[in-house]
Design a protein around this motif. Structure first.
Motif, PDB file in Angstrom:
ATOM      1  N   ARG A 125      -0.573   5.625  -2.003  1.00 38.67           N
ATOM      2  CA  ARG A 125      -1.125   5.010  -2.594  1.00 38.67           C
ATOM      3  C   ARG A 125      -2.511   4.723  -0.815  1.00 38.67           C
ATOM      4  O   ARG A 125      -2.239   3.967  -0.296  1.00 38.67           O
TER       5      ARG A 125
ATOM      6  N   GLY B  34       2.302   7.748 -10.671  1.00 39.07           N
ATOM      7  CA  GLY B  34       1.778   6.742  -9.912  1.00 39.07           C
ATOM      8  C   GLY B  34       0.498   6.453 -10.007  1.00 39.07           C
ATOM      9  O   GLY B  34       0.586   5.923 -10.509  1.00 39.07           O
ATOM     10  N   PHE B  35       0.166   6.860  -8.604  1.00 31.80           N
ATOM     11  CA  PHE B  35      -1.346   6.320  -8.603  1.00 31.80           C
ATOM     12  C   PHE B  35      -2.507   7.274  -8.876  1.00 31.80           C
ATOM     13  O   PHE B  35      -1.861   8.807  -8.450  1.00 31.80           O
TER      14      PHE B  35
ATOM     15  N   ILE C 200      -9.376   3.609  -6.734  1.00 31.75           N
ATOM     16  CA  ILE C 200      -7.415   4.346  -6.171  1.00 31.75           C
ATOM     17  C   ILE C 200      -7.023   2.892  -6.733  1.00 31.75           C
ATOM     18  O   ILE C 200      -5.388   3.087  -5.983  1.00 31.75           O
ATOM     19  N   ASN C 201      -7.094   1.836  -8.160  1.00 30.83           N
ATOM     20  CA  ASN C 201      -6.300   1.199  -7.952  1.00 30.83           C
ATOM     21  C   ASN C 201      -5.553   0.863  -8.817  1.00 30.83           C
ATOM     22  O   ASN C 201      -5.249   0.322 -10.131  1.00 30.83           O
ATOM     23  N   THR C 202      -5.799   2.447  -9.807  1.00 33.44           N
ATOM     24  CA  THR C 202      -5.168   2.953 -11.127  1.00 33.44           C
ATOM     25  C   THR C 202      -3.553   3.767 -11.257  1.00 33.44           C
ATOM     26  O   THR C 202      -3.928   4.675 -10.436  1.00 33.44           O
ATOM     27  N   ARG C 203      -2.987   2.707 -12.015  1.00 30.82           N
ATOM     28  CA  ARG C 203      -1.147   3.600 -11.946  1.00 30.82           C
ATOM     29  C   ARG C 203      -2.303   4.433 -13.086  1.00 30.82           C
ATOM     30  O   ARG C 203      -2.560   4.908 -14.122  1.00 30.82           O
TER      31      ARG C 203
ATOM     32  N   GLY D  37      -2.728  -3.329 -10.461  1.00 33.07           N
ATOM     33  CA  GLY D  37      -3.888  -2.780 -11.182  1.00 33.07           C
ATOM     34  C   GLY D  37      -4.363  -2.228 -12.018  1.00 33.07           C
ATOM     35  O   GLY D  37      -3.899  -3.078 -12.870  1.00 33.07           O
TER      36      GLY D  37
ATOM     37  N   TYR E 137      -3.943   0.783 -15.290  1.00 32.56           N
ATOM     38  CA  TYR E 137      -4.004   1.810 -15.962  1.00 32.56           C
ATOM     39  C   TYR E 137      -4.541   2.947 -16.709  1.00 32.56           C
ATOM     40  O   TYR E 137      -5.365   2.345 -17.556  1.00 32.56           O
TER      41      TYR E 137
ATOM     42  N   SER F  13      -4.703   9.389  -4.781  1.00 31.54           N
ATOM     43  CA  SER F  13      -3.727   8.757  -3.603  1.00 31.54           C
ATOM     44  C   SER F  13      -4.510   9.712  -1.944  1.00 31.54           C
ATOM     45  O   SER F  13      -4.781  10.717  -2.435  1.00 31.54           O
TER      46      SER F  13
ATOM     47  N   SER G 277      -6.289  14.451  -5.373  1.00 34.53           N
ATOM     48  CA  SER G 277      -6.924  13.312  -6.009  1.00 34.53           C
ATOM     49  C   SER G 277      -8.982  13.134  -6.044  1.00 34.53           C
ATOM     50  O   SER G 277      -9.063  12.585  -6.552  1.00 34.53           O
TER      51      SER G 277
END
Length: 280
Positions: free
Chosen positions: A200, A190-191, A136-139, A147, A149, A194, A115
């Motif tokens: 998360r 996932g994220f 941290i809020n990106t999938r 969040g 993407y 992470s 990460s």
């Protein structure tokens, strides 16, 4: 979520709401106790939150006071918020002229988490030192609407305004080179960024601590340095600086005011004059 908030309030303070509920349970009920502010102060000290983070949490609590607090307690929370604001250092952004070398060296560390590698690659390849909350809020892999993407096959990155500081939607496009490097470290599902155990991140503070552990540099210093570096490259036009500011969620005025005045070798007079008449 048990908090009785409007959709706008929830979207602006979603992270604070989650953390407060995890720590104190029903926050609205807890706020009815005069001892609650002291409990929160103790939590701040335990977690060693930065002044900006403390201010953000107290601002969120102030937005709830009209629902549960007496006029006297409302005044207490507002005074607390003013105190938190005074504790925030008012200084120019710190920059490191050797930030790129430091980040390149950090990538050579065999124990560096994937990460952290992702965040470094975005800075080195694209100058994309996004806010920690955006990272941290990106999938990846599947867009569930919770969040932001990033599509790792096309490079299209949707930053949703409901989950970012300036509350404006942004659409980014990563280069094929950046995508190829990101795929080496990013999970398939996932994220994008992470925790060390793949979960998360619940707070940006944890991410920033991990970044500093493996790079020796505060994330905000890396972010400020990357923006300043981009602005001071002679080949970049005012239009390109404006576009980069939009990618990062900066206003153009803030970008010029904060990130072109730190290095004396950059003449920004023409840049500022041209920006007044810029049409987009």
């Amino acid at each position: 979520m048990s908090l009785n908030l409007s959709p706008i309030s929830v979207s602006r303070r979603l992270s604070q709401a989650r953390q407060l509920e995890a720590q104190f349970g029903d926050v609205l009920q807890a706020m009815q106790s005069p001892e609650f502010p002291d409990r929160v102060r103790g939590w701040f000290a335990e977690r060693q939150f930065m002044p900006e983070t403390r201010h953000s949490y107290v601002a969120f609590l102030c937005s709830l006071t009209h629902q549960v607090c007496t006029p006297q307690m409302v005044k207490h929370y507002r005074l607390w918020l003013e105190q938190c604001k005074r504790e925030i250092p008012n200084q120019d952004p710190e920059v490191d002229p050797n930030y790129r070398q430091h980040l390149i060296e950090a990538l050579q560390n065999p124990s560096i988490p994937d990460s952290i590698c992702v965040s470094i690659i975005l800075i080195l390849e694209e100058g994309l030192a996004l806010r920690p909350s955006d990272l941290i809020n990106t999938r990846v892999g599947e867009d569930v609407g919770d969040g932001h993407y990033l599509d790792l096959s096309t490079g299209q990155w949707q930053i949703r305004g409901s989950y970012t500081k300036n509350r404006q939607d942004r659409q980014l496009t990563l280069s094929p080179t950046t995508l190829a490097k990101l795929r080496q470290y990013a999970p398939e599902v996932g994220f994008l960024v992470s925790t060390l155990n793949g979960r998360r991140y619940q707070t940006t503070s944890t991410f920033c601590r991990n970044f500093r552990t493996y790079t020796g540099m505060r994330f905000l210093v890396a972010r400020h340095s990357a923006v300043s570096h981009f602005n001071h490259q002679d080949q970049n036009t005012v239009q390109q600086i404006k576009q980069q500011a939009h990618k990062l969620g900066h206003s153009f005025a803030c970008n010029l005011a904060k990130y072109t005045s730190m290095l004396p070798d950059k003449n920004v007079t023409e840049c500022n004059e041209r920006s007044k008449n810029l049409r987009v």
